[in-house]
Each structure stands twice: as C-alpha cells, then as structure tokens.
Design a protein around this motif. Structure first.
Motif, PDB file in Angstrom:
ATOM      1  N   UNK A 171       4.794  -0.719  17.516  1.00 34.44           N
ATOM      2  CA  UNK A 171       4.135   0.515  17.925  1.00 34.44           C
ATOM      3  C   UNK A 171       4.196   0.693  19.430  1.00 34.44           C
ATOM      4  N   UNK A 172       4.448   1.930  19.836  1.00 37.55           N
ATOM      5  CA  UNK A 172       4.570   2.263  21.239  1.00 37.55           C
ATOM      6  C   UNK A 172       3.989   3.651  21.431  1.00 37.55           C
TER       7      UNK A 172
ATOM      8  N   UNK B  64       6.984   6.812   8.628  1.00 37.18           N
ATOM      9  CA  UNK B  64       5.735   6.421   7.975  1.00 37.18           C
ATOM     10  C   UNK B  64       5.861   5.086   7.267  1.00 37.18           C
ATOM     11  N   UNK B  65       6.955   4.880   6.531  1.00 37.37           N
ATOM     12  CA  UNK B  65       7.110   3.638   5.769  1.00 37.37           C
ATOM     13  C   UNK B  65       7.130   2.418   6.683  1.00 37.37           C
ATOM     14  N   UNK B  66       7.752   2.555   7.858  1.00 35.33           N
ATOM     15  CA  UNK B  66       7.814   1.432   8.802  1.00 35.33           C
ATOM     16  C   UNK B  66       6.426   1.101   9.340  1.00 35.33           C
ATOM     17  N   UNK B  67       5.693   2.140   9.742  1.00 33.72           N
ATOM     18  CA  UNK B  67       4.352   1.919  10.296  1.00 33.72           C
ATOM     19  C   UNK B  67       3.396   1.426   9.220  1.00 33.72           C
ATOM     20  N   UNK B  68       3.561   1.920   8.005  1.00 33.67           N
ATOM     21  CA  UNK B  68       2.626   1.556   6.934  1.00 33.67           C
ATOM     22  C   UNK B  68       2.694   0.071   6.608  1.00 33.67           C
ATOM     23  N   UNK B  69       3.860  -0.547   6.744  1.00 28.15           N
ATOM     24  CA  UNK B  69       3.963  -2.002   6.515  1.00 28.15           C
ATOM     25  C   UNK B  69       3.038  -2.740   7.467  1.00 28.15           C
TER      26      UNK B  69
ATOM     27  N   UNK C 225      -0.762  -1.853   6.628  1.00 29.86           N
ATOM     28  CA  UNK C 225      -1.259  -2.601   5.461  1.00 29.86           C
ATOM     29  C   UNK C 225      -1.517  -4.063   5.817  1.00 29.86           C
ATOM     30  N   UNK C 226      -0.648  -4.611   6.666  1.00 27.93           N
ATOM     31  CA  UNK C 226      -0.839  -6.013   7.059  1.00 27.93           C
ATOM     32  C   UNK C 226      -2.108  -6.175   7.884  1.00 27.93           C
ATOM     33  N   UNK C 227      -2.335  -5.279   8.816  1.00 29.93           N
ATOM     34  CA  UNK C 227      -3.533  -5.381   9.646  1.00 29.93           C
ATOM     35  C   UNK C 227      -4.800  -5.090   8.838  1.00 29.93           C
ATOM     36  N   UNK C 228      -4.703  -4.236   7.823  1.00 30.51           N
ATOM     37  CA  UNK C 228      -5.840  -4.023   6.928  1.00 30.51           C
ATOM     38  C   UNK C 228      -6.161  -5.317   6.181  1.00 30.51           C
ATOM     39  N   UNK C 229      -5.137  -6.054   5.748  1.00 29.92           N
ATOM     40  CA  UNK C 229      -5.352  -7.351   5.096  1.00 29.92           C
ATOM     41  C   UNK C 229      -6.038  -8.327   6.047  1.00 29.92           C
ATOM     42  N   UNK C 230      -5.602  -8.311   7.310  1.00 27.40           N
ATOM     43  CA  UNK C 230      -6.232  -9.183   8.306  1.00 27.40           C
ATOM     44  C   UNK C 230      -7.698  -8.809   8.475  1.00 27.40           C
ATOM     45  N   UNK C 231      -7.991  -7.508   8.551  1.00 25.28           N
ATOM     46  CA  UNK C 231      -9.371  -7.052   8.705  1.00 25.28           C
ATOM     47  C   UNK C 231     -10.220  -7.476   7.515  1.00 25.28           C
ATOM     48  N   UNK C 232      -9.666  -7.388   6.320  1.00 21.26           N
ATOM     49  CA  UNK C 232     -10.410  -7.812   5.131  1.00 21.26           C
ATOM     50  C   UNK C 232     -10.672  -9.306   5.161  1.00 21.26           C
ATOM     51  N   UNK C 233      -9.728 -10.061   5.666  1.00 20.77           N
ATOM     52  CA  UNK C 233      -9.922 -11.507   5.786  1.00 20.77           C
ATOM     53  C   UNK C 233     -10.993 -11.818   6.835  1.00 20.77           C
TER      54      UNK C 233
END
Length: 723
Positions: free
Chosen positions: A506-507, A514-519, A522-530
């Motif tokens: 990200x810059x 969208x598909x590139x950013x969504x990967x 989704x990963x950072x959402x998983x981190x937040x849930x953890x």
C-alpha cells in the motif's frame, strides 16, 4: 522531489528487463514550472517508441502529475466542446433555423446552472460529485431528443386541418399536448432511473443521480417553456421569410405560417416532409410489417442477445489498478510499470496499517454526506479501556508477534533488513526503566528483564516526560508527534494505544486492484481477530484495524460500485416497466418495452466485455446509470403507438411516421456527440464516449427493430384488456 527514469530493455526482440533510475531534484515551484514548460516536451521525444531500438524509456515525476493532467484536461475539454458544436450544427441542419438551434442549445446548457441552484440551494445538497460534470453530455443527448420531438409535433400540426389550425393558440395547444405528454413520460422515467442511484451507499454516486435527475427535469421544463416560446417567435418572425440568416425580426411574417398551412390544407396541397420522415413512413414501416423481415431480424437479435449474455456472464472484476490516462500515454505507462513491475521498497513512502485499542466503531447515526459532506461520523473512546501493566505487556507481545510471525513476512515492508513496525510501548518500557535509554537500548531489549511496565499511579508523570523526548525514527520527531496516530495522550490520560506497521504494497499515491488489496486486508483482519484473544482481553477493548490513507475504504468502495451497478440497473428496468404500464395501462406494451430495455443492458455489457473491459469503478458507475439512458426511444414509440388509432399495423405505421424522425435524429445527435470523446486521453471520458455511443445505438436498434417487431408479430389489440 524525485524524477524516475524507467527503462524497458529488449535484445533481439525479446524482453530483457525493466529497471528504474531515481534522480533526486531539489526544485522549488518556479524551477518545477521551468521543467514543465521547457523539458517535458523533450522528455516526450526521449520516450518516443522510435527513439532507441534497444531501450524504451519512460518518465514519472509525481510533482508534475497535476500540471500535466491540467494540460490533458484542456485538450480533452476542447474535444468535448467539439462534440457540443457537432450537436449544435446538427440541430441547425434538422431545424432549419439558426435561431431555434441557438435557443435549443441555450436551454440545454441553462438546465445545468438551474439544476445546480435547486440541488445546492433549495434542497441544500452540499456534496457535488465530480461525476456530475458528465451531465452536460447526458442533457445534450436527451435535450436534443426533446427538441426534435417538439419540432416534429409542430411540423406535423401543419397538416392537421382546421380544428388544429384555427389559430396559433389552438395549434400550439395541440403541439403542447402531443409532444408534452411524450416528453413527460420519457423525462419522468429517466429521472426515476437516475434516482435509483440513491440506493447506493456511495455519496458520489447518489449525488450524481440526484443532480442528473434535476438536470433532466429542468431540461423538460425549459423545452416546454423557453423553447416553446422561441417556436412562437420563430412562427411569427422567421419561418416563412427567405434565407436562413434573415434577421428582419422586427416585421411579422405575412401571411403567418399557420394561415398558409390551413390554406394549403383547404387547397389539397400535400404537407412537405423531410427525407427521413418519408423513409420511416414509406420504407421502414412497411419493411417491419413484412413477416419474413421480422423473422430474420428476430433471429439476428436473439443470436446477438445470446452472445452478449454469454460474454456478460464472463465480465470479471478488474485485476489491475484503475487507469486515469490512455494506455499509450508515457505518464500512464510509467505509472503502470512502477505499479506492476517494481515491488515497494524502503525508499517509497508506504501506507501504515494501525491496530488500535481504546476506540469504538465510528458512530454514523445521522450521517448524510449529501447534506453534510464533512460529517462522516463521530469517533468515540471506549470508557473501559485500561492501559495497565497487563495491557502494556499484551501490546508488547503483539509487537513481537508482528516482527517474528513468518506468515506476515510478505505483508510488512522491510526497512534496513527489519520489518517496519511502530511500537511506542517498546520505547515507553525502556524509558521507564532508564530515562536515558537510547534507541540502541530499545532494540537490544535488556530493559524487558526489569519491571518495565508503567503503573497507573505513575502513568501521568511518566508520559509527560516521555512524549517530549526524541522518538527512535530518522526524522528526529518527538514521541508525541511521531506516534500521534497510535498513542492517544491528551495531557491527562491515555485514551487509546496501538501499533502500526508499514504495508509492503500500500502506498498513498498508488492505486491497486481490489483483489490485491483485499488479500492484505483479510490478513490484517485475521491478525486483529487474533489480537482480540489476548490484547483485547487485557486492555478490555476490541481491536480496531484501519489505515488512514483510506486504501481499505477505496477497496470496499470498489466492491460496492460493482454490486450497486447490478442492483441500480435492475431497479432502473423495474422502474421503467412501472412507469410505462401506468402511462399506457397496457401490460403487453410495458412488458415488450422492458424486454427491449433489458436487451440493451445485456448488449452494452456484452459488447464492452468483448472489447476487453473489466468491471472497475468507471465501468460500474456507467452500468449503474445504463437503464436511465436506455428508456427514451422505446418510450417514445410506445407512447406514439398507444395514442394512435386503428389496428396493430396502422398503429405501427403511425408510430414510425410520428416518432421515427425524432428518435433517429436523437440517436444520431448522441452518437455524433460521443465520437470526439473516443479520442480523449483521460480514460473516464474515453470510456464514457464508448458507453454513450453503444447505449444509444443499441437503444435505437431494440426500440425500432425489437420492440416494434414484437408488437407487429403478436398483434395484441389495444382494445383488449390486458390487466
């Protein structure tokens, strides 16, 4: 500021590699202007495809983008003016009067400031979307169509006999009723189709839909008032005078055109018609009434719809960044190469992703950005947030996890060999152990062997001293300034705390698919849930993950654009069905017209998919307003058919005779207006021109061949109750 020279090297016609050279330029604004005025032209020659057979060069300089875009806007603006001039001259050709053509263009343009007056001041809508500029092309197409409908009714009135030609007042009353009802139906349907954008959660799309509806409504009002008045003046002062430029307006026509028309009618003189009207009445109408011709046309249209539907189903979301300029523009090529061929490095200014504790979700109650663009909601602090020893320890563990988790390696930018993570708790812990601890001490981490946590009793005193020290970052900012986005110190307490990481992709100036950013999202959402499992419990608040450059917001908007495009189109088709049914009170007319509109929608989407379009933001916006563009011609023909007399064949002939010329002229005007837009450098204008041309062409084809063909084939009597 930095000039990037991008090299695309080829040897023996085989691609070798891309490389880039970064040249720092310490330029003031005046020197930057000198570069723009004197060097950009040379750079364009340097980047020409024939400059070097081995190395293809491109340039990219962020500080010049705005000025270059302004130059492009000026050039594209001239092309847009060219399309409007083409409409003006076609109006002059069809109307046969410079006076009527000038008044017609004036009323078309006046609908824009009047719409803005109602939009901004009467209804107090403050959000004015950049999309609203497209309304000038929309109202030009629809406004010219309304003018043709009005003038065709006026010309047809000359052959209506003494009941209509009794005097000018009686004649204009007949014209007013005949053309006004047809235009009211199309204008109402188009306005409602544009208002379906209100279902979109995107403020810019809703603003465009509402403004476009105002423009279409006021254009109708101006046609029925201002242009109608000009026709009366034309009748009294210009119509029967010789020469197209006769300016003797101070004297009235004697005899008046109405008096001459009734005299010709009584003497049996046949009303003169233009070649287009004769073609539709004498050639096109009988052609469509021939059953064999309808079968051939039906087979071709059905085959095309099947092909278009297949390709429409293959329309996929864009997998590349949205392009602002034409593919061949050197600046766009440079931006594309930088985006797709070079990974983000530590020299690039990246966007930061924040994990925050102590904040609640933004309260968006009462938010309406149409009325108050600045009101995006109210941020609120979580009253249960506690920055105690347990919370500090959990945040430090979260920092360690971000720095060491192998699953996050590709998601966090590396700087000097380490993942770029801002964790103020590390510096706070080292400072609490030793007020003289330096950045090396922070990184070594020996302070973690001590009781480094700041107690609640000492938090205020410690923080007052801590925020004024220099942070461990290259620019030498204070802790307060550098960590202001993740450390909510207000002078008396810590309202929120967090961690930030630099994204690897990200810059703030970079727009990705969208598909590139969504990967990454989704990963950072998983981190937040953890984090919620440990840090959230320790700090007694939920983890909020966000980025302040709004890259995730833009990503979400891309998905909303796609989904709202489909829903807006379907709602527009449904609205068209309801309006036509109410106006004609005939189910088969409403159904056949809806089939025609839906066929246009499928055809346009299928055609652009064949042309290589993918579903990005621009395409989604255009598809969302597709129904609003598709209704005019079929409604004109349906209205004329329903008001004609006789059996089905007689009604078909009457509809072609009455509306064939108006619909054809409206179509040709819109197509002519769209052609200059094909050559625009700005992608949005170029795609809008293609979209406008395809929509108008398919609308005309399915209205004249599809809708009228269905009526002639099924021969459903208008006397039959279809409710």
């Amino acid at each position: 500021m930095t000039l990037r020279i991008l090299l695309h090297s080829t040897f023996h016609h085989s691609t070798f590699h891309h490389s880039q050279e970064l040249i720092p330029l310490n330029l003031c604004l005046a020197v930057c202007r000198f570069v723009l005025d004197n060097l950009v032209e040379e750079w364009d020659k340097f980047t020409a495809s024939n400059n070097n057979p081995v190395v293809q060069s491109y340039y990219f300089m962020g500080s010049l983008i705005f000025d270059i875009i302004l130059r492009i806007l000026s050039n594209d603006g001239l092309k847009a003016v060219g399309s409007l001039l083409a409409v003006f001259f076609y109006l002059r050709f069809m109307l046969g009067s410079w006076f009527l053509a000038a008044v017609g263009m004036f009323e078309i343009f006046m609908s824009l400031p009047l719409a803005w007056l109602y939009f901004s001041y009467i209804f107090q809508i403050k959000y004015f979307s950049s999309l609203n500029t497209l309304c000038i092309f929309i109202v030009t197409a629809i406004g010219a169509d309304d003018i043709f409908v009005f003038m065709d009714s006026y010309k047809q009135s000359a052959g209506m006999g003494p009941e209509v030609l009794k005097d000018l007042e009686t004649r204009m009353s007949w014209v007013y009723r005949r053309s006004g009802s047809a235009m009211l139906l199309t204008s109402a349907t188009t306005c409602l189709a544009f208002l379906t954008t209100l279902f979109s959660p995107i403020a810019g799309t809703r603003s465009f839909g509402v403004f476009a509806a105002f423009v279409i409504l006021l254009d109708y009002v101006l046609v029925m008032t201002l242009f109608c008045t000009s026709v009366v003046i034309y009748h009294d002062r210009f119509e029967t005078k010789k020469w197209c430029c006769n300016c003797s307006f101070w004297s009235k026509c004697d005899p008046t055109p109405t008096e001459k028309a009734i005299e010709d009618y009584q003497n049996g003189v046949e009303l003169k018609t233009d070649p287009i009207s004769r073609f539709f009445k004498e050639k096109f109408g009988p052609f469509m009434l021939n059953a064999r011709n309808r079968i051939i046309i039906g087979v071709v249209l059905i085959a095309w719809i099947i092909v278009a539907a297949i390709f429409s189903s293959k329309l996929e979301p864009t997998t590349t960044a949205e392009q602002f300029l034409d593919d061949d523009h050197p600046l766009q090529i440079g931006a594309t190469i930088l985006t797709e061929n070079f990974p983000q490095t530590q020299e690039d200014r990246s966007s930061k992703v924040h994990f925050i504790w102590g904040l609640d979700e933004v309260d968006r109650a009462g938010v309406n950005q149409l009325l108050d663009p600045e009101n995006v909601g109210t941020a609120s602090f979580n009253s249960e947030f506690t920055f105690d020893a347990q919370c500090q320890t959990a945040i430090l563990s979260a920092c360690d996890m971000l720095a060491s988790d192998p699953d996050l390696k590709e998601f966090i930018l590396l700087r000097d060999g380490s993942r770029s993570i801002d964790c103020f708790v590390q510096e706070l812990g080292a400072f609490n152990v030793d007020n003289n601890a330096n950045c090396l001490d922070v990184r070594i981490g020996d302070w973690q062997d001590e009781d480094w946590q700041v107690s609640s009793d000492n938090l205020t005193t410690t923080m007052e001293a801590f925020v004024s020290k220099r942070a461990c970052e290259p620019d030498g900012q204070s802790v307060r300034n550098y960590y202001q986005n993740i450390m909510g110190w207000d002078g008396s307490g810590l309202r929120y705390a967090g961690i930030s990481i630099e994204s690897s992709i990200l810059n703030e100036r970079r727009v990705l698919a969208e598909d590139t950013v969504r990967v990454h999202y989704d990963k950072f959402i998983q981190v937040a849930e953890k984090f919620d499992e440990n840090v959230g419990k320790a700090c007694k608040t939920k983890t909020i993950m966000t980025d302040l450059d709004q890259k995730f917001v833009f990503m979400n908007n891309q998905r909303i654009y796609r989904t709202s495009a489909v829903s807006s189109s379907m709602i527009g088709v449904l609205v068209s069905f309801v309006v036509i049914f109410i106006a004609t009170r005939k189910l088969h007319l409403a159904f056949f017209a809806t089939v025609s509109i839906f066929s246009v929608l499928i055809s346009v989407i299928g055609a652009v998919t064949i042309a290589g379009w993918t579903l990005g933001v621009i395409e989604a916006i255009l598809f969302g307003i597709l129904a609003g563009f598709s209704v005019d011609y079929v409604i004109h023909l349906a209205h004329a058919y329903s008001h004609a007399e006789g059996d089905v064949e007689e009604r078909v002939m009457a509809a072609y005779a009455e509306m064939g010329t108006s619909v054809f002229s409206g179509m040709l005007t819109s197509v002519v207006a769209s052609i200059p837009l094909f050559f625009c450098t700005l992608t949005f204008f170029a795609k809008f021109g293609t979209f406008l041309c395809l929509t108008i062409l398919f609308s005309w084809i399915f209205a004249n061949l599809g809708f009228m063909g269905l009526l002639a084939t099924f021969k459903i009597s208008m006397d039959r109750k279809c409710l």
